[in-house]
Design a protein around this motif. Structure first.
Motif, short mmCIF file in Angstrom:
data_model
loop_
_atom_site.label_atom_id
_atom_site.label_comp_id
_atom_site.label_asym_id
_atom_site.label_seq_id
_atom_site.Cartn_x
_atom_site.Cartn_y
_atom_site.Cartn_z
N THR A 91 0.84 -1.20 0.00
CA THR A 91 0.00 0.00 0.00
C THR A 91 0.88 1.25 0.00
O THR A 91 0.64 2.21 -0.74
N GLU A 92 1.92 1.19 0.82
CA GLU A 92 2.84 2.32 0.87
C GLU A 92 3.54 2.52 -0.48
O GLU A 92 3.68 3.64 -0.97
N LYS A 93 3.97 1.41 -1.06
CA LYS A 93 4.65 1.50 -2.37
C LYS A 93 3.71 2.09 -3.41
O LYS A 93 4.09 2.95 -4.21
N SER A 94 2.47 1.63 -3.40
CA SER A 94 1.49 2.13 -4.35
C SER A 94 1.29 3.65 -4.19
O SER A 94 1.19 4.39 -5.18
N GLN A 95 1.26 4.11 -2.94
CA GLN A 95 1.15 5.56 -2.71
C GLN A 95 2.33 6.30 -3.32
O GLN A 95 2.17 7.35 -3.95
N HIS A 96 3.51 5.74 -3.12
CA HIS A 96 4.70 6.40 -3.67
C HIS A 96 4.65 6.47 -5.18
O HIS A 96 5.04 7.46 -5.78
N VAL A 97 4.16 5.40 -5.80
CA VAL A 97 4.04 5.40 -7.26
C VAL A 97 3.07 6.49 -7.68
O VAL A 97 3.33 7.26 -8.61
N THR A 98 1.96 6.59 -6.98
CA THR A 98 0.95 7.61 -7.31
C THR A 98 1.55 9.02 -7.21
O THR A 98 1.29 9.87 -8.06
N GLU A 99 2.36 9.22 -6.16
CA GLU A 99 2.97 10.54 -5.98
C GLU A 99 3.80 10.98 -7.18
O GLU A 99 3.92 12.18 -7.45
N THR A 100 4.37 10.04 -7.88
CA THR A 100 5.22 10.42 -9.02
C THR A 100 4.41 10.91 -10.21
O THR A 100 4.94 11.51 -11.12
N LYS A 101 3.13 10.60 -10.21
CA LYS A 101 2.24 10.91 -11.35
C LYS A 101 2.72 10.26 -12.65
O LYS A 101 2.43 10.74 -13.75
N ALA A 102 3.47 9.19 -12.53
CA ALA A 102 3.96 8.49 -13.72
C ALA A 102 2.82 7.72 -14.38
O ALA A 102 1.85 7.33 -13.72
N GLU A 103 2.93 7.52 -15.69
CA GLU A 103 1.94 6.69 -16.39
C GLU A 103 2.33 5.22 -16.32
O GLU A 103 1.48 4.34 -16.41
N TYR A 104 3.63 4.98 -16.20
CA TYR A 104 4.11 3.60 -16.19
C TYR A 104 5.00 3.32 -14.98
O TYR A 104 5.87 4.11 -14.66
N LEU A 105 4.75 2.19 -14.35
CA LEU A 105 5.67 1.71 -13.33
C LEU A 105 6.49 0.59 -13.96
O LEU A 105 5.94 -0.40 -14.43
N VAL A 106 7.80 0.77 -13.95
CA VAL A 106 8.68 -0.19 -14.60
C VAL A 106 9.53 -0.91 -13.56
O VAL A 106 9.94 -0.31 -12.57
N GLY A 107 9.77 -2.19 -13.79
CA GLY A 107 10.62 -2.94 -12.88
C GLY A 107 11.27 -4.10 -13.61
O GLY A 107 10.95 -4.37 -14.78
N GLY A 108 12.16 -4.78 -12.93
CA GLY A 108 12.88 -5.89 -13.55
C GLY A 108 12.59 -7.22 -12.89
O GLY A 108 13.32 -8.18 -13.09
N ASP A 109 11.55 -7.28 -12.07
CA ASP A 109 11.20 -8.53 -11.42
C ASP A 109 9.69 -8.70 -11.43
O ASP A 109 8.96 -7.91 -10.83
N MET A 110 9.22 -9.73 -12.10
CA MET A 110 7.78 -9.90 -12.26
C MET A 110 7.07 -10.10 -10.92
O MET A 110 5.94 -9.67 -10.74
N GLY A 111 7.72 -10.75 -9.96
CA GLY A 111 7.08 -10.99 -8.66
C GLY A 111 6.66 -9.67 -8.04
O GLY A 111 5.50 -9.48 -7.63
N CYS A 112 7.60 -8.73 -7.99
CA CYS A 112 7.30 -7.41 -7.41
C CYS A 112 6.25 -6.69 -8.23
O CYS A 112 5.37 -6.01 -7.69
#
Ligand code: SF4
Lengths: 475, 239
Positions: free
Chosen positions: B190-211
């Motif tokens: 939930t905390e991570k999701s809030q941080h993503v929202t704060e960036t106002k980014a359209e895409y969240l990118v990562g290198g690990d499918m689990g995360c």
């Protein structure tokens, strides 16, 4: 109290922590402050990784030669007129200290902050013989007024904000001031001053005992340890048997790692050092001195794969970096030692029966290991605990045991694995909606209570790759 | 250069498109790509749960599968990180010690391979959008891959990279942790999701499918519109 705080169940403690908004806000902002300051100090020092390696080397060497350095320390303390007592258990330590106090007919004991005295429940033992105990560290004093255990090893009242502290002072001591830190501290100081002056016995913990000189050093920001060690006639040090360094030179390195990692300070406001009894040319210090060296399960860790846990210098950097700690708070661990180091140490000191959940209270993200100034591989030690719980304690839940047996068969048989890649979508289809699972079965249930899970793809990667090869590879 | 794809069981079953992008990128840069079919799972679910005996069965299978490979490349920092642990786990085992070391030495996470081995920083992607990147814990702390994905993203003209606040904090996935300690895991994501929202980014990118499943699954449940994509997809957007 002792190592274990109470009898409540793990799941309840976690839930209680999660629901405590006040505590979570206080913890989260404290963690943020500590982490930012630590980073600044690491950079200011430069070559942080080299310093960590040096710190690790010093701790490793010391713990490997613990018997030698303990003997040296003990000899030096005796030479300076002190009495040394090796306590193999908490009870032995408490009894010895009770005796000293009874012999002195002491009424009031003033203490500086010490985790090991919490571990052995010294305060309770002293109250049993009718002695009044006063905690002089501000955080500890607040908790003493509230009759609460610490939730953090460096900042014991971390879970409280200023407003809560003001309430405590008002309720317990008739405080009428505001919640500004300065005013609160001034009030505590005025209250404690009387106790310092009237105490018969002082008790301190120990950050680093210096073997070559028999000196005990204490790292504080409040200067209260100065008072505890200088004013009372009788002084007792209680130390965990691994809190030792060979010489002042190593102490200098470790203290610098400690203060930077603990509170993001180059050095704390006070480093108190004292050796044995007051000598003729000294103007203050005790006439009687006792060093109590506590084993309480530590020597059982020597020589095991957990020996590195004894390298800990109790800086709490791992706790400040831990996201699990942030969300559940220190009391959820139900140990005097919370956070990652607590999850490693508590089962070693207190056994798996009481602390078997703690090694699993980690996502194994490694933030603790990265933060540790003496490079203790904390998350790896948590996995080692899990291995022991599975293999030696045979305490893994039955469903997990069956699941893991199945896993081994699946993952070691390409045929079984391939079949599963074909069947997965079908198997999960009753729960699948629009390629998403919102309410999954079995172990997925816990996950899907709060978030979605994707459905297996129509075609696995391996099938795609094979068909592509048949078509002649890259198009 | 011969490269064997280590697909990881998650991508194999749930996200084959990540594998396709991985294959195409590698081929674009001249690698001859194969897929050893004997591969299964790296052993991490059992290893992290303390079931060492069971995890070693999986690990042996992986060593058999990649025995003849020249390079092994996978789209996951965590699973490649697990392969790198094999030598520690098989130390002193006369039959497997050497194999474990060999596999660890030739294994790379995708972005690590592109930057460190192929020496590529500009993959020629035409991806466009506001992007924030979550550096997964195992990728950075266990595998030590910090800069490679950022370097690659920064060289894509159309990508506006916005830093994720407290990006180093775990998203709460942790494999079986997300199930065993679901309540804590939920708070973390939930905390991570809030941080993503704060960036106002359209895409969240990562290198690990689990995360990404974890964060994406949470954001989807919350009705957030951010699109969650594996970095391989961004790197392979051409034309
Ligand atoms: S384990 Fe390391 S980081 Fe944690 S308290 Fe001990 S020394 Fe500090």
């Amino acid at each position: 109290m002792g190592l274990k705080l109470n009898e409540s169940a793990y799941k309840e403690r976690v839930q209680k922590g999660i629901e405590d908004d006040f505590m979570r806000k206080a913890v989260s902002s404290a963690q943020g402050r500590f982490r930012t300051r630590k980073k600044i100090q690491e950079e200011a020092l430069g070559n942080w990784e080299d310093w960590r390696r040096l710190g690790e080397e010093i701790r490793k060497h010391t713990v490997e030669n613990l018997d030698y350095y303990l003997q040296q320390l003990s000899d030096q303390v005796s030479k300076r007129g002190g009495n040394v007592f090796f306590a193999s258990t908490a009870e032995e330590a408490n009894e010895y200290i009770q005796n000293v106090i009874q012999k002195k007919k002491a009424k009031k004991v003033v203490k500086s902050k010490s985790m090991v005295t919490e571990e052995i429940s010294l305060n309770r033992a002293l109250e049993q013989i009718g002695a009044e105990v006063v905690e002089s560290d501000l955080g500890e004093w607040i908790l003493q007024l509230d009759e609460e255990p610490p939730s953090h090893i460096v900042a014991p009242a971390l879970h409280k904000d200023r407003e809560k502290i003001r309430e405590t002072f008002a309720e317990k001591r008739g405080y009428t001031g505001t919640d500004t830190p300065e005013e609160l501290a001034a009030f505590a100081r005025s209250q404690l001053r009387k106790d310092f002056l009237s105490a018969d016995v002082g008790i301190t913990g120990c950050n680093f005992a210096i073997a070559e000189s028999g000196t005990i050093t204490l790292v504080t920001n409040e200067g209260n340890a100065e008072m505890v060690t200088a004013l009372p006639d009788t002084l007792i040090t209680v130390m965990g048997m691994e809190r030792i360094v060979p010489t002042w030179e190593e102490m200098e390195v470790l203290v610098s790692l400690l203060t930077r990692s603990a509170v993001g300070q180059k050095l704390t406001s006070y480093i108190t050092a004292y050796t044995g009894v007051r000598s003729e040319d000294e103007i203050d210090g005790p006439n009687e001195y006792h060093l109590v060296i506590v084993d309480n399960g530590r020597s059982n860790i020597l020589g095991t794969e957990f020996q590195a846990a004894l390298h800990c210098i109790r800086c709490a950097a791992c706790i400040n970096a831990c996201p699990v700690y942030r969300h559940v708070g220190g009391h959820a661990y139900n140990s005097i030692y919370p956070g990652p180091i607590g999850a490693v140490l508590s089962p070693l000191l207190g056994g798996y029966d009481d602390f078997k959940e703690l090694p699993y209270a980690s996502s194994l993200c490694g933030a603790c290991t990265e933060a540790c100034p003496v490079k203790i591989p904390l998350h790896e030690l948590l996995i080692k605990h899990r291995q022991i719980i599975v293999e030696k304690e045979k305490a893994a839940p039955l469903t997990e045991k069956i699941g893991m047996k199945g896993y081994a068969k699946w993952a070691s048989s390409p045929a079984a694995y391939q079949l599963s890649t074909k069947m997965a979508r079908l198997a999960l289809s009753p729960w699948t909606n629009d390629d998403t699972i919102e309410n999954g079965p079995g172990p997925l249930k816990e996950w899907t209570n709060s978030r979605n899970f994707p459905a297996p793809s129509k075609q696995s990667f391996r099938t795609w790759f094979k068909e592509r090869e048949k078509r002649g590879g890259a198009s | 250069m011969r490269v064997s794809i280590f697909i990881t069981c998650l991508c194999d079953i749930f996200s084959p498109h990540v594998g396709k992008h991985t294959v195409e990128i590698l081929e674009r840069f001249g690698c001859e790509v194969d897929f050893p079919e004997l591969q299964t799972c790296c052993g991490q679910p059992a290893y992290n749960s303390g079931f060492f005996k069971e995890s070693k069965e999986a690990m042996k299978q992986m060593m058999r599968a990649f025995k003849d490979s020249e390079y092994v490349v996978g789209p996951s920092g965590s699973c490649v990180g697990m392969l790198k642990e094999y030598p520690n786990l098989f130390k002193g085992d006369p039959e497997w010690e050497e194999e474990a070391r060999k596999l660890a030495d030739k294994s790379y996470e995708l972005t690590q391979f592109l930057v460190d081995v192929l020496k590529i920083v500009d993959v020629g992607s035409t991806f466009k959008g506001k992007v924030t990147y979550h550096p997964s814990c195992h990728m950075t702390r266990l595998l030590g891959v910090n800069e490679a994905p950022i370097t690659l993203l920064k060289h894509i003209d159309g990508v506006e990279l916005i830093e994720l606040p407290v990006k180093e904090d775990c998203c709460g996935f942790g494999g079986t942790f997300a199930v065993k300690n679901a309540a804590i895991s939920e708070e973390m994501v939930t905390e991570k999701s809030q941080h993503v929202t704060e960036t106002k980014a359209e895409y969240l990118v990562g290198g690990d499918m689990g995360c990404l499943f974890n964060i994406g699954g949470k954001m989807q449940r919350e009705g957030k519109k951010v699109e969650v994509v594996h970095i391989a997809e961004i790197l392979n957007t051409i034309g």
